[in-house]
Design a protein around this motif. Structure first.
Motif, PDB file in Angstrom:
ATOM      1  N   ALA A   1       0.830  -1.209   0.000  1.00 47.42           N
ATOM      2  CA  ALA A   1       0.000   0.000   0.000  1.00 47.42           C
ATOM      3  C   ALA A   1       0.862   1.255   0.000  1.00 47.42           C
ATOM      4  O   ALA A   1       0.665   2.161  -0.825  1.00 47.42           O
ATOM      5  N   ALA A   2       1.829   1.323   0.900  1.00 48.96           N
ATOM      6  CA  ALA A   2       2.712   2.490   0.945  1.00 48.96           C
ATOM      7  C   ALA A   2       3.526   2.583  -0.344  1.00 48.96           C
ATOM      8  O   ALA A   2       3.752   3.681  -0.875  1.00 48.96           O
ATOM      9  N   GLY A   3       3.953   1.424  -0.872  1.00 51.61           N
ATOM     10  CA  GLY A   3       4.696   1.415  -2.128  1.00 51.61           C
ATOM     11  C   GLY A   3       3.845   1.870  -3.303  1.00 51.61           C
ATOM     12  O   GLY A   3       4.328   2.557  -4.219  1.00 51.61           O
ATOM     13  N   THR A   4       2.571   1.507  -3.285  1.00 54.94           N
ATOM     14  CA  THR A   4       1.658   1.951  -4.342  1.00 54.94           C
ATOM     15  C   THR A   4       1.494   3.470  -4.307  1.00 54.94           C
ATOM     16  O   THR A   4       1.395   4.125  -5.344  1.00 54.94           O
ATOM     17  N   MET A   5       1.490   4.030  -3.114  1.00 59.17           N
ATOM     18  CA  MET A   5       1.405   5.482  -3.004  1.00 59.17           C
ATOM     19  C   MET A   5       2.639   6.145  -3.598  1.00 59.17           C
ATOM     20  O   MET A   5       2.547   7.216  -4.215  1.00 59.17           O
ATOM     21  N   MET A   6       3.817   5.535  -3.446  1.00 59.65           N
ATOM     22  CA  MET A   6       5.031   6.075  -4.064  1.00 59.65           C
ATOM     23  C   MET A   6       4.938   5.986  -5.578  1.00 59.65           C
ATOM     24  O   MET A   6       5.318   6.918  -6.300  1.00 59.65           O
ATOM     25  N   ALA A   7       4.408   4.857  -6.073  1.00 58.70           N
ATOM     26  CA  ALA A   7       4.222   4.704  -7.521  1.00 58.70           C
ATOM     27  C   ALA A   7       3.219   5.724  -8.049  1.00 58.70           C
ATOM     28  O   ALA A   7       3.404   6.293  -9.134  1.00 58.70           O
ATOM     29  N   ALA A   8       2.159   5.970  -7.280  1.00 61.07           N
ATOM     30  CA  ALA A   8       1.154   6.954  -7.687  1.00 61.07           C
ATOM     31  C   ALA A   8       1.751   8.357  -7.705  1.00 61.07           C
ATOM     32  O   ALA A   8       1.490   9.150  -8.624  1.00 61.07           O
ATOM     33  N   GLU A   9       2.564   8.668  -6.708  1.00 56.47           N
ATOM     34  CA  GLU A   9       3.210   9.981  -6.660  1.00 56.47           C
ATOM     35  C   GLU A   9       4.176  10.168  -7.830  1.00 56.47           C
ATOM     36  O   GLU A   9       4.222  11.240  -8.444  1.00 56.47           O
ATOM     37  N   LEU A  10       4.917   9.115  -8.169  1.00 61.02           N
ATOM     38  CA  LEU A  10       5.808   9.209  -9.333  1.00 61.02           C
ATOM     39  C   LEU A  10       4.989   9.371 -10.609  1.00 61.02           C
ATOM     40  O   LEU A  10       5.357  10.153 -11.501  1.00 61.02           O
ATOM     41  N   SER A  11       3.884   8.668 -10.698  1.00 57.69           N
ATOM     42  CA  SER A  11       2.996   8.809 -11.855  1.00 57.69           C
ATOM     43  C   SER A  11       2.484  10.248 -11.964  1.00 57.69           C
ATOM     44  O   SER A  11       2.379  10.800 -13.072  1.00 57.69           O
ATOM     45  N   ARG A  12       2.198  10.867 -10.831  1.00 59.21           N
ATOM     46  CA  ARG A  12       1.774  12.272 -10.837  1.00 59.21           C
ATOM     47  C   ARG A  12       2.894  13.174 -11.344  1.00 59.21           C
ATOM     48  O   ARG A  12       2.671  14.079 -12.167  1.00 59.21           O
ATOM     49  N   ARG A  13       4.103  12.918 -10.896  1.00 58.69           N
ATOM     50  CA  ARG A  13       5.241  13.738 -11.304  1.00 58.69           C
ATOM     51  C   ARG A  13       5.549  13.587 -12.797  1.00 58.69           C
ATOM     52  O   ARG A  13       6.121  14.491 -13.404  1.00 58.69           O
ATOM     53  N   LEU A  14       5.146  12.453 -13.361  1.00 61.85           N
ATOM     54  CA  LEU A  14       5.332  12.240 -14.803  1.00 61.85           C
ATOM     55  C   LEU A  14       4.183  12.834 -15.616  1.00 61.85           C
ATOM     56  O   LEU A  14       4.185  12.752 -16.844  1.00 61.85           O
ATOM     57  N   GLY A  15       3.190  13.388 -14.908  1.00 63.24           N
ATOM     58  CA  GLY A  15       2.070  14.022 -15.592  1.00 63.24           C
ATOM     59  C   GLY A  15       0.929  13.092 -15.953  1.00 63.24           C
ATOM     60  O   GLY A  15       0.048  13.458 -16.738  1.00 63.24           O
ATOM     61  N   TRP A  16       0.910  11.899 -15.362  1.00 58.49           N
ATOM     62  CA  TRP A  16      -0.105  10.903 -15.713  1.00 58.49           C
ATOM     63  C   TRP A  16      -1.308  10.939 -14.772  1.00 58.49           C
ATOM     64  O   TRP A  16      -2.424  10.676 -15.193  1.00 58.49           O
ATOM     65  N   LEU A  17      -1.077  11.213 -13.496  1.00 54.77           N
ATOM     66  CA  LEU A  17      -2.171  11.294 -12.526  1.00 54.77           C
ATOM     67  C   LEU A  17      -2.274  12.725 -12.008  1.00 54.77           C
ATOM     68  O   LEU A  17      -1.263  13.421 -11.888  1.00 54.77           O
ATOM     69  N   ALA A  18      -3.482  13.124 -11.688  1.00 55.09           N
ATOM     70  CA  ALA A  18      -3.696  14.414 -11.038  1.00 55.09           C
ATOM     71  C   ALA A  18      -3.524  14.241  -9.530  1.00 55.09           C
ATOM     72  O   ALA A  18      -3.645  13.132  -9.000  1.00 55.09           O
ATOM     73  N   ALA A  19      -3.242  15.343  -8.837  1.00 54.98           N
ATOM     74  CA  ALA A  19      -3.046  15.279  -7.387  1.00 54.98           C
ATOM     75  C   ALA A  19      -4.273  14.713  -6.684  1.00 54.98           C
ATOM     76  O   ALA A  19      -4.148  13.938  -5.722  1.00 54.98           O
ATOM     77  N   ASP A  20      -5.466  15.061  -7.165  1.00 59.49           N
ATOM     78  CA  ASP A  20      -6.671  14.549  -6.499  1.00 59.49           C
ATOM     79  C   ASP A  20      -6.850  13.053  -6.727  1.00 59.49           C
ATOM     80  O   ASP A  20      -7.458  12.360  -5.908  1.00 59.49           O
ATOM     81  N   GLU A  21      -6.287  12.519  -7.811  1.00 59.96           N
ATOM     82  CA  GLU A  21      -6.344  11.076  -8.037  1.00 59.96           C
ATOM     83  C   GLU A  21      -5.416  10.341  -7.067  1.00 59.96           C
ATOM     84  O   GLU A  21      -5.748   9.268  -6.565  1.00 59.96           O
ATOM     85  N   VAL A  22      -4.254  10.936  -6.805  1.00 57.01           N
ATOM     86  CA  VAL A  22      -3.337  10.354  -5.813  1.00 57.01           C
ATOM     87  C   VAL A  22      -4.024  10.325  -4.452  1.00 57.01           C
ATOM     88  O   VAL A  22      -3.958   9.326  -3.730  1.00 57.01           O
ATOM     89  N   GLU A  23      -4.719  11.403  -4.123  1.00 57.29           N
ATOM     90  CA  GLU A  23      -5.423  11.460  -2.835  1.00 57.29           C
ATOM     91  C   GLU A  23      -6.599  10.494  -2.799  1.00 57.29           C
ATOM     92  O   GLU A  23      -6.943   9.966  -1.741  1.00 57.29           O
ATOM     93  N   ARG A  24      -7.219  10.262  -3.954  1.00 57.38           N
ATOM     94  CA  ARG A  24      -8.311   9.280  -4.018  1.00 57.38           C
ATOM     95  C   ARG A  24      -7.793   7.892  -3.645  1.00 57.38           C
ATOM     96  O   ARG A  24      -8.429   7.149  -2.893  1.00 57.38           O
TER      97      ARG A  24
END
Length: 199
Positions: free
Chosen positions: A108-131
């Protein structure tokens, strides 16, 4: 044929049940956004061990896994998508010492890191990471990694089985419900994503 005795879940400590839910949530994130919507609507029932909700979540998860494995029996491509969060998560498990965190907690914590990296690459929005974080939190899972230091994470991840020719192949999210394997993330971006999701 998969047999799942749902009654046995009643014997699990809450922490173990939560850890299992990390893998269930993963299927929604990597390939089944409709299931993710269902999980958001029914997570409280799962945590309360409602038999019907558990039966549906297990059946849908098994179907998702079977479809992925059948499409890639020798793990050449799509099957690796099942490892969302695992490369970061294995670093957590190794860095803390096995047994400190349960596997699902580290995922779970690792998935959050992957989601944050995905956000930094422009693929996810910040609100999607929070979702994603909100769903894990409702499941009783950690959404922040332990503060081992980004350098230590990278050192541990360099030994991961998903390293090819010195390049780290990470499972990231192009969007919620669509995972990809990405080997071109800059080390600085990976380190920044780790640091952003550690406490």
């Amino acid at each position: 044929l998969v047999l799942a005795d749902i009654d046995t879940l009643a014997t699990l400590p809450d922490r173990e049940l939560s850890a299992g839910l990390a893998e269930v949530i993963k299927y929604g994130l990597i390939r089944d956004p409709v299931f993710l919507d269902w999980l958001e609507a029914n997570l409280d029932a799962l945590v309360a061990r409602d038999p019907e909700a558990l039966a549906y979540a297990i059946e849908r998860s098994c179907r998702n896994k079977a479809e992925v494995v059948a499409a890639d029996e020798t793990e050449q491509g799509e099957r690796a998508l099942l490892n969302l969060g695992h490369t970061f998560g294995h670093a957590i498990e190794t860095g803390l010492g096995y047994g400190e965190w349960l596997h699902g907690e580290a995922v779970a914590a690792g998935t959050m890191m992957a989601a944050e990296l995905s956000r930094r690459l422009g693929w996810l929005a910040a609100d999607e990471v929070e979702r994603i974080a909100a769903l894990f939190e409702r499941a009783g899972l950690p959404v922040w990694g332990p503060a081992l230091g980004a350098g230590r994470y990278l050192e541990l991840m360099a030994h991961d089985k998903k390293v090819e020719a010195g390049r780290l192949r990470l499972v990231l999210l192009k969007s919620i419900g669509r995972a990809v394997i990405h080997a071109d993330a800059a080390e600085a971006d990976i380190a920044a994503a780790i640091a952003a999701r550690c406490r």
